[in-house]
Design an enzyme around this catalytic site. Structure first.
Site, short mmCIF file in Angstrom:
data_model
loop_
_atom_site.label_atom_id
_atom_site.label_comp_id
_atom_site.label_asym_id
_atom_site.label_seq_id
_atom_site.Cartn_x
_atom_site.Cartn_y
_atom_site.Cartn_z
N CYS A 20 0.95 -1.18 -0.10
CA CYS A 20 0.26 -0.04 -0.04
C CYS A 20 0.93 0.95 -0.03
O CYS A 20 0.46 2.05 0.67
CB CYS A 20 -0.81 0.32 1.91
SG CYS A 20 -1.54 -1.58 1.35
N ALA A 21 1.34 0.82 -1.00
CA ALA A 21 2.93 1.60 -0.34
C ALA A 21 2.84 3.22 -1.01
O ALA A 21 3.23 4.53 -1.04
CB ALA A 21 4.35 1.68 -1.35
N CYS A 39 -2.90 6.34 9.71
CA CYS A 39 -3.52 7.79 10.16
C CYS A 39 -4.77 7.88 10.75
O CYS A 39 -5.68 8.99 10.13
CB CYS A 39 -2.55 8.29 8.54
SG CYS A 39 -4.09 8.39 7.67
#
Length: 422
Positions: A251-252, A374
């Site tokens: 998921c870069a 996040c």
């Protein structure tokens, strides 16, 4: 005529009715109808401020609205005008007159209605929050859905939740990372100084708070610096890969953490930066070229199926910055708190678990796995790790960190570094 208020109305329609991302909706309208720098700033303030305070604005409007659902256009006109009246140093008449003028384009009757509502609020002042329960008050004052307030209060208490919500109203500074693949830290700072960009040290090495249009600088174009939130810079540092190691970043996109890994590894070893969206791979490759990243390649991959694409125990380190609710970035994307639901949250928790289980098989014994989000939600963070440890007896926690947004005036973030024992 397309002025700042009209464009704010167009962007608000995209955000609230079509669930567009606030930054994308705003960029779309400003690119289509360019404004002066001052007007673009005012438009941006109107959009983000109105979305950030949506529940509070509706609370103030409610006593003056007709029974039944209002037209979306009229509701958004009222919200934008009221935001200016309550939060900005804008003359009431300017906000009211523009809203009435736009409403009259729909019909004279609607123009009269908008005028009447806003004039009544102007005369009567703000509606009190007295009499609301603590949860209701937080919900209205900080414009958070009640179900979400209850989750925050359950984890952080009333005072802790309010501290988080209040911090999201602060203007976020811009953070950069010095990229040593294009030169030394001293050279990068000197280049910024020559172009009039002021920098302030932070708690992390190579991370600075900046003031000024850094994206227009030669230092940015040459790849000496890159924009990256302070909290996000903790991830690569916590994983701390060694030169020559093999690392996979799941998921870069957009590739900030992978580029930071390359810096820490001095462009030695191998990094595979994965994402499920082809266009995002192109963005990463463009960023890697600017930053001089040589040891990273991109791969189109569904992270839930990573164990089917590589041999077992083939990586020294794994970085899984997984899809999450994004509740740590509400200051920058306020629409998140309205678009989230408990159903979506459960789906995200399930997805995160699938990604972790699949990627764990890729890790060598003794290798490190960095899980990051996040978000500030317990189920996506601490509870997710607890459940993972119950499923995998060969995992242990090495380090765990939660960054609250008020801590550094940056994004909220959670990180957990795991070691594979066998």
């Amino acid at each position: 005529m397309m002025n700042a208020r009209v464009l704010a109305l167009l962007a608000l329609d995209k955000i609230l009715l079509k669930q567009a991302y606030s930054n994308i909706a705003l960029n779309d309208v400003l690119n289509k109808y360019p404004l002066s720098e001052e007007d673009a700033s005012f438009c941006t303030k109107l959009v983000y401020g109105t979305v950030q305070n949506l529940i509070y604005l509706d609370y103030q409007l409610k006593p003056y609205l007709r029974k039944g659902k209002q037209e979306p256009l009229i509701m958004n006109l009222l919200r934008i005008a009221l935001y200016q009246m309550l939060f900005l140093n804008v003359p009431d008449y300017a906000a009211i007159n523009e809203a009435v003028r736009r409403a009259k384009k729909k019909s004279p009757a609607l123009g009269g209605f908008v005028n009447a509502v806003l004039r009544e609020i102007q005369r009567n002042g703000k509606r009190s929050l007295a009499g609301l329960s603590p949860v209701e008050r937080l919900s209205v004052e900080y414009s958070y859905p009640e179900w979400l307030v209850k989750r925050y209060v359950g984890e952080y208490g009333i005072e802790g939740a309010e501290a988080i919500f209040a911090s999201e109203r602060n203007d976020r500074p811009l953070y950069i990372r010095i990229n040593r693949l294009r030169g030394t830290e001293t050279e990068a700072l000197s280049a910024l100084e020559r172009e009039g960009i002021s920098v302030t040290e932070t708690v992390l090495p190579l991370a600075y708070e900046v003031a000024g249009a850094v994206q227009k600088t030669e230092a940015f174009r040459d790849g000496r610096i890159t924009i990256q939130d302070l909290s996000a810079q903790y991830a690569a540092r916590m994983l701390s890969p060694k030169k020559g190691e093999k690392v996979i970043d799941l998921c870069a996109a957009p590739g900030g953490k992978a580029a930071q890994l390359a810096d820490l590894m001095e462009n030695e070893g191998k990094i595979i930066a994965c994402d499920i969206h082809p266009h995002r791979l192109e963005l990463m490759e463009k960023s890697f070229r600017r930053l001089g990243v040589k040891n990273a390649t991109t791969l189109l991959l569904d992270a839930r199926e990573s164990n089917r694409n590589f041999p077992k125990a083939s990586f020294d380190s794994v970085l899984a910055d997984v899809p999450c609710s994004g509740l740590g970035v509400v200051a920058r994307r306020p629409e998140i708190k309205y678009n989230l639901s408990e159903v979506k949250l459960r789906e995200l928790v399930s997805l995160q678990g699938e990604i972790m289980d699949s990627a764990w098989a890729l890790l060598k014994p003794g290798g490190f796995f960095l899980y990051s989000t996040c978000t500030l939600d317990w189920d996506e963070n601490e509870a997710q790790i607890k459940a993972f440890l119950e499923r995998h007896g060969d995992a242990e926690i090495v380090e765990e960190k939660k960054i609250l947004p008020q801590q550094y005036n940056s994004d909220g973030f959670y990180l957990c570094k795991l070691r594979r024992l066998i």
